[in-house]
Design an enzyme around this catalytic site. Structure first.
Site, mmCIF file in Angstrom:
data_model
loop_
_atom_site.group_PDB
_atom_site.id
_atom_site.type_symbol
_atom_site.label_atom_id
_atom_site.label_comp_id
_atom_site.label_asym_id
_atom_site.label_seq_id
_atom_site.Cartn_x
_atom_site.Cartn_y
_atom_site.Cartn_z
ATOM 1 N N LYS A 1 -1.974 -11.847 1.048
ATOM 2 C CA LYS A 1 -3.354 -12.370 1.198
ATOM 3 C C LYS A 1 -3.382 -13.858 1.548
ATOM 4 O O LYS A 1 -3.924 -14.687 0.806
ATOM 5 C CB LYS A 1 -4.160 -12.124 -0.080
ATOM 6 C CG LYS A 1 -4.253 -10.671 -0.510
ATOM 7 C CD LYS A 1 -5.157 -10.516 -1.725
ATOM 8 C CE LYS A 1 -5.250 -9.093 -2.223
ATOM 9 N NZ LYS A 1 -4.035 -8.585 -2.897
ATOM 10 N N THR B 1 -12.210 -7.187 -5.272
ATOM 11 C CA THR B 1 -13.011 -6.291 -6.115
ATOM 12 C C THR B 1 -13.156 -6.833 -7.537
ATOM 13 O O THR B 1 -13.940 -6.318 -8.318
ATOM 14 C CB THR B 1 -12.403 -4.869 -6.149
ATOM 15 O OG1 THR B 1 -10.999 -5.003 -6.320
ATOM 16 C CG2 THR B 1 -12.700 -4.113 -4.892
ATOM 17 N N LYS C 1 4.125 -1.094 -0.725
ATOM 18 C CA LYS C 1 3.384 -2.357 -0.757
ATOM 19 C C LYS C 1 4.057 -3.335 -1.722
ATOM 20 O O LYS C 1 4.323 -2.996 -2.866
ATOM 21 C CB LYS C 1 1.946 -2.118 -1.203
ATOM 22 C CG LYS C 1 1.123 -3.407 -1.297
ATOM 23 C CD LYS C 1 -0.337 -3.126 -1.580
ATOM 24 C CE LYS C 1 -0.705 -3.057 -3.032
ATOM 25 N NZ LYS C 1 -0.640 -4.330 -3.763
ATOM 26 N N ARG D 1 0.361 3.512 -9.907
ATOM 27 C CA ARG D 1 0.807 4.187 -11.126
ATOM 28 C C ARG D 1 0.830 5.713 -11.104
ATOM 29 O O ARG D 1 1.725 6.303 -11.734
ATOM 30 C CB ARG D 1 -0.003 3.642 -12.319
ATOM 31 C CG ARG D 1 0.417 2.208 -12.665
ATOM 32 C CD ARG D 1 -0.616 1.479 -13.485
ATOM 33 N NE ARG D 1 -1.792 1.170 -12.675
ATOM 34 C CZ ARG D 1 -2.854 0.511 -13.146
ATOM 35 N NH1 ARG D 1 -2.861 0.095 -14.390
ATOM 36 N NH2 ARG D 1 -3.877 0.265 -12.350
ATOM 37 N N ASP E 1 1.631 -7.700 0.936
ATOM 38 C CA ASP E 1 0.267 -7.972 0.448
ATOM 39 C C ASP E 1 0.217 -9.369 -0.185
ATOM 40 O O ASP E 1 0.156 -9.508 -1.400
ATOM 41 C CB ASP E 1 -0.076 -6.874 -0.577
ATOM 42 C CG ASP E 1 -1.456 -7.034 -1.183
ATOM 43 O OD1 ASP E 1 -2.296 -7.744 -0.606
ATOM 44 O OD2 ASP E 1 -1.691 -6.425 -2.250
ATOM 45 N N ASP F 1 -5.445 -20.247 4.140
ATOM 46 C CA ASP F 1 -5.113 -21.678 4.243
ATOM 47 C C ASP F 1 -5.678 -22.162 5.572
ATOM 48 O O ASP F 1 -6.426 -21.430 6.232
ATOM 49 C CB ASP F 1 -3.578 -21.842 4.163
ATOM 50 C CG ASP F 1 -3.170 -23.175 3.547
ATOM 51 O OD1 ASP F 1 -3.701 -24.213 3.979
ATOM 52 O OD2 ASP F 1 -2.309 -23.167 2.654
#
Ligand code: C5P
Length: 243
Positions: free
Chosen positions: A72, A129, A43, A220, A70, A75
């Site tokens: 997002k 989130t 990603k 991670r 990614d 518009d």
């Protein structure tokens, strides 16, 4: 003698998406070269893409990795459609838009992606989130947060998109509502023995898959492990076992 259980895991469709959260190409490539494209995708988010640009994606796809871009997009429909088209031409595997851009915007995005040669999966972000109920209220949305997530997920499906990004904790409810053909891409995953980092609502790979996740976004626990491939392989083995 009993036969071992047959796994439903599709080896051509790995479940793990490793988040390449790096600021520069050298660090990102160093990690990617330690991973196996047969058992994960990668990603790329706004930070890395802005720093290194589209050429870097080609390097990863040439190395055999499926790439989830990614960015997002959010518009006016025409602009998002053009951006999705340009992204699709990079040969990526998946990309995303914000569902709150609306039905027309998502339909335009879907049409653009469908018209591309590679037809990547197109998914939507419902409610970030980082947002809570108070944050939603501040921007004029009085609907209960969980209901708002569900409403935007239904709008995403209506627009013909392939799925949404969601917390694994929402996955069971969304899986029940949306059926089996809808992709649920879930971050906030931590193997049982891993550091929680700054994630507060975490689930294990096994729990996430059992709750209906289609793909697990993991950063991670793999990227900071002294042996990233070993960490990836252990989670991959867990995914096969659950499926
Ligand atoms: O390192 P870690 O596994 O926490 O990384 C998770 C990745 O998923 C990061 O790229 C993060 O930005 C992303 N993400 C998240 N939570 C969301 C949406 C995206 O952690 N709700």
């Amino acid at each position: 003698m009993t036969n071992p259980p047959i796994s439903n895991y599709n080896i051509n469709d790995p479940k793990i998406i490793v988040a390449l959260d790096y600021a520069d190409a050298a660090d990102a490539l160093k990690l990617a070269h330690q991973l196996d494209p047969a058992i994960c995708r990668l990603k790329i988010g706004k930070e890395l893409f802005t720093a290194v640009g589209p050429k870097f994606i080609e390097e990863l796809t040439h190395a055999g990795f499926g790439v989830f871009l990614d960015l997002k997009f959010h518009d006016i429909p025409n602009t998002v459609a053009k951006a999705c088209s340009a992204a699709s031409n990079l040969g990526i595997w998946m990309l995303n838009v914000h569902a709150s851009g609306g039905l027309e915007m998502m339909q335009a995005a879907q049409q653009a992606v469908s018209g591309s040669e590679t037809k990547p999966l197109l998914i939507a972000v419902t409610v970030l989130t980082s947002m809570n109920q108070a944050g939603l209220n501040q921007i004029g949305i009085q609907t209960d947060l969980a209901t708002h997530v569900l409403n935007l997920t239904k709008l995403t499906q209506q627009a013909g998109l392939d799925g949404v990004v969601c917390s694994a904790l929402e996955a069971r409810m969304l899986r029940d509502e949306m059926g089996s053909n809808f992709q649920l891409v879930t971050p906030g995953i931590r193997p049982i023995d891993a550091n929680q980092d700054d994630q507060s609502r975490i689930v294990t790979p096994t729990e996430a898959l059992k709750m209906g996740s289609s793909y697990l976004v993991i950063g991670r626990p793999i990227t900071l492990n002294p042996n990233p491939l070993k960490a990836l392989e252990a989670i991959h083995a867990e995914c096969i076992h659950v499926s």
